[in-house]
Design an enzyme around this catalytic site. Structure first.
Site, PDB file in Angstrom:
ATOM      1  N   GLY A   7      -0.348  -3.548   7.483  1.00  0.00           N
ATOM      2  CA  GLY A   7      -0.060  -4.411   6.351  1.00  0.00           C
ATOM      3  C   GLY A   7       1.438  -4.616   6.199  1.00  0.00           C
ATOM      4  O   GLY A   7       2.215  -3.656   6.272  1.00  0.00           O
ATOM      5  N   ASN A  37      -7.829   8.505   4.741  1.00  0.00           N
ATOM      6  CA  ASN A  37      -6.392   8.242   4.762  1.00  0.00           C
ATOM      7  C   ASN A  37      -5.960   7.630   3.450  1.00  0.00           C
ATOM      8  O   ASN A  37      -6.734   6.951   2.766  1.00  0.00           O
ATOM      9  CB  ASN A  37      -6.021   7.341   5.943  1.00  0.00           C
ATOM     10  CG  ASN A  37      -6.036   5.863   5.575  1.00  0.00           C
ATOM     11  OD1 ASN A  37      -5.042   5.337   5.054  1.00  0.00           O
ATOM     12  ND2 ASN A  37      -7.168   5.198   5.823  1.00  0.00           N
ATOM     13  N   LEU A  59       0.291   1.816   2.763  1.00  0.00           N
ATOM     14  CA  LEU A  59       0.947   0.604   3.286  1.00  0.00           C
ATOM     15  C   LEU A  59       2.416   0.813   3.653  1.00  0.00           C
ATOM     16  O   LEU A  59       3.257  -0.055   3.422  1.00  0.00           O
ATOM     17  CB  LEU A  59       0.815  -0.543   2.284  1.00  0.00           C
ATOM     18  CG  LEU A  59      -0.628  -1.010   2.043  1.00  0.00           C
ATOM     19  CD1 LEU A  59      -0.677  -2.041   0.941  1.00  0.00           C
ATOM     20  CD2 LEU A  59      -1.198  -1.597   3.323  1.00  0.00           C
ATOM     21  N   CYS A  88      -6.997  -2.756  -0.173  1.00  0.00           N
ATOM     22  CA  CYS A  88      -6.477  -1.419   0.146  1.00  0.00           C
ATOM     23  C   CYS A  88      -6.766  -0.455  -1.004  1.00  0.00           C
ATOM     24  O   CYS A  88      -6.285  -0.663  -2.121  1.00  0.00           O
ATOM     25  CB  CYS A  88      -4.973  -1.466   0.409  1.00  0.00           C
ATOM     26  SG  CYS A  88      -4.274   0.174   0.710  1.00  0.00           S
ATOM     27  N   GLY A  96     -15.929  -1.398  10.767  1.00  0.00           N
ATOM     28  CA  GLY A  96     -16.499  -0.216  10.145  1.00  0.00           C
ATOM     29  C   GLY A  96     -17.220   0.667  11.140  1.00  0.00           C
ATOM     30  O   GLY A  96     -18.382   0.412  11.467  1.00  0.00           O
ATOM     31  N   GLY A 107     -11.020   0.452  14.573  1.00  0.00           N
ATOM     32  CA  GLY A 107      -9.975   1.189  13.881  1.00  0.00           C
ATOM     33  C   GLY A 107      -9.904   2.645  14.264  1.00  0.00           C
ATOM     34  O   GLY A 107      -9.229   3.031  15.208  1.00  0.00           O
TER      35      GLY A 107
END
Length: 312
Positions: free
Chosen positions: A45, A68, A72, A129, A247, A269
């Site tokens: 981000g 986590n 950012l 977020c 996901g 991710g």
């Protein structure tokens, strides 16, 4: 074999992308894998000014996934354009910049600074977020989300993705709000809010306490895949723009399941943390599946999911 897909005006060479916040700016993995083989790199981000993120500890493993609360941390949009984007541009990698802001004004300002910059393929609006104060204020309020997307849509012609939050009652309401505001595609989904507890040591008077300094964090990894699959399936039926599935995707089989329920692409991710070549392996695995099943065009696999019985 055709593996290219079009994501709301952005054509990428294959449907495998990195997920924001798990791949840096594409720079931290260059010695471990070939980023040029990916459909796109989605950056951390990026905010208007540099940000330090949350204080540590801000990440931990749990029995069911990773938590986590980075908050950012990033170099800011100016340093991103000057230092982080050129290596991706020189490699010819499609770059989707994840945009974050604490206000509509900041979202618009960052988007405008990225507009017209060579090497920026699309923008992903991070309205979801869970690890930053106010980070969910747009993603959980359909009206605010619509206002934000509308403002950014007016500010830039770049293809817009909007990354939705799973931390809502009905994700399709937010999906429609973003589409009505002018987003070209939707990223589904961000992390699920969770927490971990350290039991401390009662014999020393240390009481149970949160593992993360932020107390709560975003849960990711294979544990959230069933939730993500369900939400992608629901959103695909609710809107008429491309959806990117996110996901718990760690294998080609995972990715193919998301494509089957209607995702036009996927983002990987957490898997990249324990397997830096996860994205490449998913590209190879999808190609192998297409060869085995004589599928000439990846688009022929998208949305092929069916329910072969009558719902009761």
């Amino acid at each position: 074999m055709k593996m290219a897909v079009n994501i709301g005006g952005a054509t990428i060479k294959n449907p495998v992308m990195t997920a924001s916040g798990t791949y840096g700016y594409g720079d931290v993995y260059t010695e471990l894998c070939d980023v040029t083989r990916l459909g796109a790199v989605v950056t951390k981000g990026v905010t208007l000014e540099p940000a330090q993120g949350n204080p540590p500890p801000r990440g931990c493993e749990t029995a069911s996934g990773m938590l986590n609360a980075i908050g950012l941390q990033n170099v800011g949009v100016a340093a991103f354009i000057a230092e982080k984007l050129p290596p991706l541009r020189e490699r010819g990698v499609a770059c989707v910049v994840n945009v974050q802001g604490s206000s509509i004004t900041e979202f618009v300002a960052v988007s405008q600074k990225l507009t017209g910059i060579d090497g920026v393929t699309a923008l992903e609006l991070n309205v979801s977020c869970p690890n930053k104060t106010g980070g969910l204020s747009f993603g959980t309020d359909p009206k605010a989300l619509n206002t934000l997307v509308t403002a950014v849509r007016k500010a830039t012609p770049l293809p817009l993705m909007t990354k939705l939050s799973p931390n809502v009652t009905d994700i399709t309401v937010c999906a429609r709000a973003a589409v009505d505001g002018g987003t070209d595609s939707l990223s589904v989904m961000n992390t699920v809010i969770g927490m971990a507890v350290n039991l401390g040591d009662p014999s020393r008077g240390i009481r149970p306490r949160p593992v993360l300094r932020n107390v709560t964090g975003g849960l990711s990894g294979p544990a959230i895949k069933p939730v993500a699959l369900r939400m992608v399936w629901q959103v695909v039926q609710a809107v008429d723009v491309p959806v990117i599935g996110i996901g718990g995707i760690a294998s080609a089989t995972d990715a193919l399941e998301f494509l089957a329920v209607g995702a036009s692409a996927v983002q990987i991710g957490t898997a990249s943390f324990y397997n830096p070549r996860a994205c490449e392996e998913v590209v190879d695995g999808i190609a192998a599946y297409m060869t085995e099943h004589t599928v000439a065009d990846i688009n022929d696999l998208i949305g092929t999911f069916e329910i072969p019985w009558t719902a009761t």
